[in-house]
Design a protein around this motif. Structure first.
Motif, PDB file in Angstrom:
ATOM      1  N   SER A  54      22.527  65.818  15.415  1.00 12.44           N
ATOM      2  CA  SER A  54      23.246  66.730  16.335  1.00 12.44           C
ATOM      3  C   SER A  54      23.864  66.050  17.350  1.00 12.44           C
ATOM      4  CB  SER A  54      22.206  67.604  17.334  1.00 12.44           C
ATOM      5  OG  SER A  54      21.534  68.395  16.105  1.00 12.44           O
ATOM      6  N   LEU A  57      27.514  66.019  15.812  1.00 12.63           N
ATOM      7  CA  LEU A  57      27.894  67.227  15.588  1.00 12.63           C
ATOM      8  C   LEU A  57      28.499  67.640  17.123  1.00 12.63           C
ATOM      9  CD1 LEU A  57      25.234  69.185  13.755  1.00 12.63           C
ATOM     10  CD2 LEU A  57      27.612  68.772  12.904  1.00 12.63           C
ATOM     11  N   GLU A 153      23.726  69.654   8.230  1.00 15.92           N
ATOM     12  CA  GLU A 153      24.753  69.573   9.411  1.00 15.92           C
ATOM     13  C   GLU A 153      25.968  70.381   9.066  1.00 15.92           C
ATOM     14  OE1 GLU A 153      22.645  66.609   8.657  1.00 15.92           O
ATOM     15  OE2 GLU A 153      21.464  67.209  10.347  1.00 15.92           O
TER      16      GLU A 153
END
Length: 177
Positions: A54, A57, A153
């Protein structure tokens, strides 16, 4: 054979991603997404927090929003939660924290978001389901389901790209006077 099992895994993985994206679109509520875009565009400072995959991301989201928002930071490449906490300590209700949290959920994201929220900082969360620990803290939550056996993802990135496309579109639109 190994060849057929590999292709089966790849095919199933892509199929799972497609069905999860379809589910995300099916559950789509325009009022929620409009609010999310408004929160992003109205924030003086934005800090994007995520750990593990994350964090990457968050870095991509940060990169995409930089052209349309005053000051966007992500915790990728910083010295961990203590460093993020010091930055967020300066944040106020005029700013925004975007928390990205998918299984296995990072307790650091929840802790940092909780600290920011107690000081009145708005929290926008991206997560997989209403039962996610970050969903109880966030002021607004955007959901996309992920695959149980392997983190997706790609699906989250699709959601991020869609949000950033809307931010870009809104920031280029003439403001109603």
């Amino acid at each position: 054979s190994m060849a057929s099992s590999s292709s089966e895994v790849i095919n199933r993985s892509l199929s799972d991603d497609i069905s999860n994206l379809e589910a995300t679109r099916r559950e789509f509520r325009s009022d929620i997404y409009d609010r999310a875009v408004k929160m992003i565009l109205e924030a003086e400072n934005i800090y994007i927090v995520g750990y593990g995959a994350s964090a990457y991301l968050g870095g991509i989201m940060c990169h995409a929003l930089t052209n349309y928002c005053n000051n966007v930071q992500a915790n990728i490449g910083t010295g961990g939660p203590a460093q993020v906490a010091r930055t967020l300590y300066k944040f106020s209700e005029r700013d925004l924290v975007i928390a990205i949290s998918f299984p296995r959920y990072s307790s650091d994201v929840v802790t940092l978001a909780g600290q920011a929220k107690r000081r009145g900082v708005p929290i926008l969360a991206l997560t997989d389901r209403p039962g996610s620990p970050i969903a109880t803290i966030a002021d607004l939550t955007l959901y996309t389901p992920t695959k149980p056996q392997f983190n997706s993802e790609g699906i989250v990135l699709c959601l991020i790209e869609a949000i950033c496309a809307a931010v870009a579109h809104q920031s280029e639109s003439p403001v109603d006077i």
